[in-house]
Design an enzyme around this catalytic site. Sequence first.
Site, PDB file in Angstrom:
ATOM      1  CE  LYS A  88      -2.514  50.378 130.573  1.00 44.38           C
ATOM      2  NZ  LYS A  88      -1.515  50.828 131.313  1.00 44.38           N
ATOM      3  CB  SER A 163      -0.913  54.538 131.084  1.00 43.24           C
ATOM      4  OG  SER A 163      -0.502  53.328 131.435  1.00 43.24           O
ATOM      5  CB  SER A 187       1.090  53.200 134.225  1.00 41.13           C
ATOM      6  OG  SER A 187       1.313  54.130 133.368  1.00 41.13           O
TER       7      SER A 187
HETATM    8  N1  GLN Z   1       3.423  58.074 133.028  1.00 41.41           N
HETATM    9  C1  GLN Z   1       4.585  57.573 132.594  1.00 41.41           C
HETATM   10  C2  GLN Z   1       4.716  57.888 131.243  1.00 41.41           C
HETATM   11  O1  GLN Z   1       4.253  58.605 130.405  1.00 41.41           O
HETATM   12  C3  GLN Z   1       4.469  56.042 132.978  1.00 41.41           C
HETATM   13  C4  GLN Z   1       3.524  55.354 132.263  1.00 41.41           C
HETATM   14  C5  GLN Z   1       3.499  53.938 132.465  1.00 41.41           C
HETATM   15  O2  GLN Z   1       3.851  53.347 133.936  1.00 41.41           O
HETATM   16  N2  GLN Z   1       2.860  53.168 131.638  1.00 41.41           N
HETATM   17  O3  GLN Z   1       5.515  57.148 130.698  1.00 41.41           O
END
Ligand code: GLN
Length: 497
Positions: A88, A163, A187
């Site tokens: 990532k 994400s 995410s």
């Molecule tokens: N979807 C969540 C957010 O937008 C979690 C994102 C994540 O785990 N990095 O913050």
Amino acid sequence: MGTRASRASSNPDVTGLTAYGCRDLLAGGEVSAVELTRAYLDRIGAVDGEVRSYLLVDEAGALAAAAAVDAKPRSQRLPWEGVPIGLKDILCVKGMETTCASRILQGYIPPYDATVIAKLRAAGLVFLGKLNMDEFAMGSSTENSAFQITRNPWDLNRVPGGSSGGSAACVAATEAPWALGTDTGGSIRQPASLCGVVGLKPTYGAVSRYGLVAFASSLDQIGPITRDVKDAAALLDLIAGRDPRDSTSIGLPEPVGFPDRSSLEGVRFGVIKEFVGDACEAGVRDVFDGAVDAIGALGGVCEEVSLPSVERGIAAYYLIAPSEASSNLARFDGVRYGHRHPHSEDLYEMYTRTRSEGFGSEVKRRIMIGTYALSAGYYDAYYAQAQRTRTLIIQDFARAFDCFDFLISPTSPTVAFKIGERTADPLAMYLSDLCTIPVNLAALPGISIPGGFSAGLPVGVQIIGPHFSERGMLGAAHALEQKLRVDVVPPLAEVAG
Ligand code: GLN
């Protein structure tokens, strides 16, 4: 398909293998590290124009690393040497551009490796490149990337989740045997669920965050996205450990090892009431019910349990995470990293313009919410209240673990949604993480494994364990995975593979 040897030689596409599968081929001399790496690079070349999971493919670097492995006698190699991996783009890799899918970091080349990267490098893994994500890991669909939209290999009109959508899509599309993601509120697990792969969020502190670009430091964890549970266990063992450079890291009490549990005799699973029922769409519920039956067939016991505070998880998270983000992202000022507005009259204008043009709209929204929640007049009403809610959630989980070994729920209330469907409605997007966010707030480990399909799209099942129960949790996940035997090869892989 033929034997392994014929697969390696007559059909260079060995990319459908797990990481253990790659390791076996390398150990048996049936494929060289360069051949294996080349096969993944070819696969990326064949399908990534459609999937768009990679932001950067380091062809030269990967082939050079693989050649160095091949130059060593096999008896002197480490177990995972020569196995490729995708990363990532939020993890610092020395000499490799790291953008967090943000314009503000475009051109930033870290002068050091994140601790997890240094560990993988020492273990001899081959880095294929950097994977797309929501900008600074803020989002649930990877649509917040400043650079490209990654598509779900099961249906190219749908999102891969986020994400870590690039990581999940890349593993599902067999563009890497495994990948690293990060999970602040879901995410790793949510995109794994939407793409039909395995995603593991370790206990907070199991893995060092040094060199992970910080979003919300009290919630962020790095973890594996893989094709099956035993690969997730292996990758976790490679990256876990206490690190003097991250004072919140502790490591794991024992290595996870090779999960080989097959029975769940006497294991007690609590089904989190607040995450089933109306919270989920019907097709997700059906698959989840099938997983509950499978646990029963393995000798496990499933009973409903109520965690009343978890319903406030999203509300608490969207104060705590933006508050931490507003502070963490203050460092992107045009002086230290990446982009700088070139024509400013003075320092103030340079800061303002750099940040205005460098950050995308979701990131700006979080910075504003966080700054507001932390401001003197509102701190008690918002930030402090959210922290009190976090404590209630922690207590709910602790009580549940007095009665149950593990807790289970669907990973995501819905299957993968259409690209564009939720971009105009941030609240609908935030609901994607209903079942995952409370796990981060309580610092617990959680894993998503493929449970089945709803209308042709993957549905994930989440298993949550007590702090540092990774070994047991992965054992239980492995047993369930063997029972469910979900065939996780997206149509895209069949066509192009
Ligand atoms: N979807 C969540 C957010 O937008 C979690 C994102 C994540 O785990 N990095 O913050």
